[in-house]
Design a protein around this motif. Structure first.
Motif, short mmCIF file in Angstrom:
data_model
loop_
_atom_site.label_atom_id
_atom_site.label_comp_id
_atom_site.label_asym_id
_atom_site.label_seq_id
_atom_site.Cartn_x
_atom_site.Cartn_y
_atom_site.Cartn_z
N UNK A 245 2.24 -9.08 1.12
CA UNK A 245 2.57 -7.79 0.51
C UNK A 245 3.38 -6.94 1.47
N UNK A 246 2.98 -6.92 2.73
CA UNK A 246 3.69 -6.11 3.72
C UNK A 246 5.15 -6.53 3.84
N UNK A 247 5.39 -7.83 3.90
CA UNK A 247 6.76 -8.32 4.06
C UNK A 247 7.59 -8.16 2.79
N UNK A 248 6.96 -8.35 1.62
CA UNK A 248 7.71 -8.26 0.37
C UNK A 248 8.09 -6.82 0.04
N UNK A 249 7.29 -5.87 0.47
CA UNK A 249 7.57 -4.46 0.21
C UNK A 249 8.26 -3.77 1.39
N UNK A 250 8.27 -4.43 2.54
CA UNK A 250 8.83 -3.81 3.75
C UNK A 250 7.92 -2.79 4.38
N UNK A 251 6.66 -2.77 3.96
CA UNK A 251 5.69 -1.80 4.50
C UNK A 251 5.06 -2.37 5.76
N UNK A 252 5.76 -2.20 6.87
CA UNK A 252 5.31 -2.78 8.13
C UNK A 252 5.33 -1.73 9.25
N UNK A 253 4.54 -1.99 10.27
CA UNK A 253 4.50 -1.12 11.45
C UNK A 253 5.78 -1.27 12.26
N UNK A 254 5.87 -0.51 13.33
CA UNK A 254 7.07 -0.55 14.17
C UNK A 254 7.43 -1.96 14.59
N UNK A 255 6.40 -2.76 14.92
CA UNK A 255 6.66 -4.12 15.42
C UNK A 255 6.74 -5.16 14.31
N UNK A 256 6.60 -4.75 13.05
CA UNK A 256 6.66 -5.68 11.94
C UNK A 256 5.31 -6.21 11.49
#
Length: 266
Positions: free
Chosen positions: A39-50
């Motif tokens: 979900x994080x990668x598909x939405x781009x909802x990631x922390x500074x480091x990915x």
């Protein structure tokens, strides 16, 4: 009783310009839950480091409060330029890779019976974007050999969705939004957006309680701009224009929208 009274009535913003005691008096810990990497990668909802964003959560301990929630934005300052953010991405203020599986926290999240919200569903939003959940830059940024992502507002959206799909927030009736320092500023900036966009229809009472989130926009004792200049760069660097208070942006003079990252403007 004063804090409990905050939940009486309709939607309201109540600014408190003092530090809340953050030393826990009870040991009922909150448990770490990370958003799935998919979900994080598909939405781009990631922390500074990915890395994927995360919450610490403890379900309601009082059956009468099963649909009551206290949601806390963790503080931790900001990163003021790309190099600063690169350094931050290597810490737990820019990553969730090294977080402990449990966390005890005081203030509104304290599980001691003296806290009127102790029996609520208690949530801490981990802070890992460096701009109080307000950035949204599509293109990654590189500095000091590190790739960084400025996606705080996407994190905000996805963490609320995470609560709804996995923790029962979709049935919430009473919600207290709060946070301290940079998290207090996040409370000021995002309360209206959360109220209008991210709460389930079941919510009948929503309150915002910013703690120490009012940062003064003034020169140093030497008459030089410093903090305001730094925050102006944060605003532009992380592309915050569409992710702070909409009314503030719409009423700003062209070129002065960055001021909406300050609580007294937003």
């Amino acid at each position: 009783q004063f804090l409990l009274n905050l939940l009486q009535g309709g939607h309201t913003m109540i600014p408190l310009l003092f530090s809340f005691l953050l030393s826990p008096t009870a040991i009922n810990a909150l448990t770490l839950h990370k958003l799935s990497s998919e979900v994080a990668n598909s939405t781009g909802a990631v922390c500074l480091d990915g890395s994927p964003p995360a919450v610490y959560f403890d379900p309601a301990s009082d059956p009468k409060s099963n649909t009551s929630w206290v949601i806390f934005f963790r503080g931790g300052g900001w990163c003021y330029d790309e190099d600063d953010c690169a350094d931050r991405s290597l810490t737990d203020l820019g990553s969730t890779n090294q977080l402990d599986s449990e966390l005890t926290y005081g203030g509104p999240l304290d599980s001691d019976s003296s806290n009127p919200f102790a029996g609520f569903n208690r949530v801490l939003f981990w802070y890992c974007d460096g701009a109080s959940f307000s950035g949204d830059l599509a293109t990654p940024v590189s500095a000091k050999g590190h790739t960084m992502y400025f996606r705080g507002h996407r994190i905000l959206d996805q963490l609320f969705n995470f609560l709804a799909t996995d923790f029962g927030f979709s049935q919430a009736t009473d919600v207290l939004l709060t946070g301290c320092s940079a998290g207090g500023l996040a409370t000021f900036m995002h309360a209206d957006y959360i109220s209008s966009k991210l709460l389930p229809p079941s919510v009948s009472r929503f309150k915002a309680l910013p703690l120490s989130g009012f940062f003064l926009m003034h020169d140093t004792i030497y008459g030089k701009q410093l903090y305001s200049k730094q925050m102006k760069h944060v605003f532009k660097m992380q592309n915050c224009t569409h992710n702070v208070n909409e009314n503030c942006i719409n009423s700003s003079i062209t070129g002065e929208e960055w001021r909406c990252i300050f609580a007294n403007e937003t």
